[in-house]
Design a protein around this motif. Structure first.
Motif, PDB file in Angstrom:
ATOM      1  N   ASP A  10       0.846  -1.297  -0.013  1.00 19.12           N
ATOM      2  CA  ASP A  10       0.217   0.087   0.121  1.00 19.12           C
ATOM      3  C   ASP A  10       0.986   1.213   0.133  1.00 19.12           C
ATOM      4  OD1 ASP A  10      -2.070  -1.919   0.400  1.00 19.12           O
ATOM      5  OD2 ASP A  10      -2.728  -1.126   2.433  1.00 19.12           O
ATOM      6  N   LYS A  11       1.804   1.237   0.722  1.00 19.77           N
ATOM      7  CA  LYS A  11       2.713   2.255   0.979  1.00 19.77           C
ATOM      8  C   LYS A  11       3.678   2.709  -0.210  1.00 19.77           C
ATOM      9  CE  LYS A  11       3.173   2.644   6.037  1.00 19.77           C
ATOM     10  NZ  LYS A  11       4.098   3.055   7.063  1.00 19.77           N
ATOM     11  N   LEU A  12       4.075   1.468  -0.785  1.00 23.45           N
ATOM     12  CA  LEU A  12       4.984   1.668  -1.750  1.00 23.45           C
ATOM     13  C   LEU A  12       4.422   2.255  -3.085  1.00 23.45           C
ATOM     14  CD1 LEU A  12       7.902   1.606  -2.826  1.00 23.45           C
ATOM     15  CD2 LEU A  12       7.689  -0.986  -3.417  1.00 23.45           C
ATOM     16  N   MET A  13       3.121   1.587  -3.365  1.00 21.46           N
ATOM     17  CA  MET A  13       2.318   2.215  -4.480  1.00 21.46           C
ATOM     18  C   MET A  13       1.981   3.815  -4.207  1.00 21.46           C
ATOM     19  SD  MET A  13      -0.822   0.510  -6.275  1.00 21.46           S
ATOM     20  CE  MET A  13       0.102  -0.403  -7.197  1.00 21.46           C
ATOM     21  N   MET A  14       1.735   4.273  -3.120  1.00 15.41           N
ATOM     22  CA  MET A  14       1.573   5.632  -2.704  1.00 15.41           C
ATOM     23  C   MET A  14       2.987   6.566  -2.805  1.00 15.41           C
ATOM     24  SD  MET A  14      -1.407   6.460  -3.295  1.00 15.41           S
ATOM     25  CE  MET A  14      -1.125   8.139  -3.273  1.00 15.41           C
ATOM     26  N   ALA A  15       3.953   5.576  -2.504  1.00 16.88           N
ATOM     27  CA  ALA A  15       5.345   6.371  -2.488  1.00 16.88           C
ATOM     28  C   ALA A  15       5.880   6.738  -3.883  1.00 16.88           C
ATOM     29  CB  ALA A  15       6.531   5.605  -1.990  1.00 16.88           C
TER      30      ALA A  15
END
Ligand code: NAD
Ligand code: ZN
Length: 357
Positions: free
Chosen positions: A237-242
């Protein structure tokens, strides 16, 4: 224009399972007798994902070969194939990593622009809007989902079709799609994002717009990659937004040394973007001391292999070719080293750096 007038992606969906909404999203974009074409990363051939694609009428799935990064010849052939088979299409949907998304962007543009995609490698050369295009990442990090470019290797250079017509009309950010990515690949592509942040934040072109996105993306990358933790859904989830935020950060500034040097590797040796950036990042502490130290910590924490010695048997001619490609990336060098960059990054200095890789 003194200030960049920044064209952005028109529609964004984010969330686990949002891929299931694709049929509804595409419905208003469908034209009579013109199918939707789905470019799907060949990794997914025979897997479950293609069965979830909402095919209607003459819609077609094309599994795209991304063994090598996209070439202008590949883009031209795909556009020709679609024109011959269907005349016109309603849209092109790219489902995959940065390579597949870039193919979707480029082929969309070549459905309506004459000639070869090689004619449009550069800045603002594309004449007409392409057909509708959507991007659905299955790897996170490149920022290709938000950028105004599609990076292609052409007959004489590796350069993007940068234009206001290039950004996607729609992106679907569903972190569930990245879950099966192998740890090494996920790291290399994730580091593309980390490196975008370092190069943007440490660069001369930095401004509050880019900084706001870059700092957030950097913090997400640190949360994900620092320390030894088992990989969870939250990381995806976080890497996609990063990736999204990192892409937004460089869109309004520029990348720097790692990218400029790795473009040379990629042009000559076909080294892929993510791993190429990592190979270079390992050796450029002179330019980004803090970023490189943290990068090395991330490599160690995640037990990742970064190749060494890839330039050791190259000829003078080959070094020259890489140096030419790299020094051609003027805005990158200017961002990294300032207006006098040519006095700092001489051919000899760059050769010495390539010899270390
Ligand atoms: P990629 O798209 O080249 O894919 C790398 C490998 O991962 C391929 O073998 C692919 O089949 C596989 N793969 C993709 N998704 C997977 C999944 N979910 N599970 C398992 N395997 C999967 O890798 P990338 O790092 O995302 O993209 C690199 C490309 O992006 C380069 O062509 C580069 O030039 C381009 N790029 C574009 C921009 C832009 O702004 N347009 C920015 C940075 C990089
Ligand atoms: Zn990059």
């Amino acid at each position: 224009m003194q200030f960049r007038n920044f064209k952005m992606v028109s529609y964004v969906v984010y969330g686990r399972g949002s891929f299931n909404q694709l049929d509804e999203i595409l419905a208003p974009q469908r034209k009579v007798d013109a199918p939707m074409i789905f470019f799907v990363d060949h990794f997914f051939e025979g897997k479950a994902l293609p069965n979830r694609i909402p095919l209607r009428g003459k819609d077609k799935i094309i599994f795209v070969d991304v063994t090598y990064e996209p070439k202008t010849t590949q883009v031209d052939a795909l556009a020709q194939q679609l024109k011959a088979e269907f005349g016109m299409v309603s849209g092109i949907i790219g489902i995959g990593g940065g390579s597949t998304m870039d193919l979707a962007k480029a082929v969309s543009l070549m459905m309506t622009n004459p000639g070869s995609s090689a004619d449009y490698q550069g800045w603002d050369l594309v004449k007409f809007p392409g057909v509708y295009k959507a991007g659905i990442p299955t790897l996170s990090g490149t920022g290709a989902e938000v950028s105004r470019t599609t990076v292609l290797t052409g007959p004489t250079r590796k350069l993007g079709m940068n234009s206001d017509f290039t950004p996607f009309d729609q992106i679907v950010l569903d972190p569930e799609l990245t879950k099966d990515a192998p740890a090494n690949q996920r790291f290399y592509t994730g580091m593309d994002c980390y490196i975008h942040c370092i190069e943007s934040l440490e660069g001369n072109f930095i401004n509050e717009f880019s900084k706001s996105y870059g700092e957030k993306a950097l913090q997400l990358c640190q949360d994900i990659f620092l320390g030894k933790k088992p990989w969870t859904d939250e990381h995806d989830d976080k890497l996609m937004m990063a990736s999204y935020a990192g892409g937004m950060s460089i869109a309004y500034s520029q990348v720097g040394v790692a990218h400029a040097v790795s473009y040379g590797l990629s042009y000559l040796l076909g080294t892929k973007h993510g791993i190429g950036n990592c190979i270079v990042m390992n050796h450029i502490e002179e330019y980004y001391p803090k970023g490189v130290a943290e990068f090395k910590q991330m490599v160690a924490n995640n037990d990742i292999f970064i190749p060494e010695g890839i330039c050791k048997s190259l000829s003078d001619e080959q070094f020259e070719a890489m140096i030419n490609v790299s020094l051609g990336m003027k805005p990158l060098w200017e961002n990294a080293l300032g207006k006098n960059w040519e006095q700092i990054m001489t051919r000899e200095k760059l050769r010495a750096l390539y010899e270390k890789l």
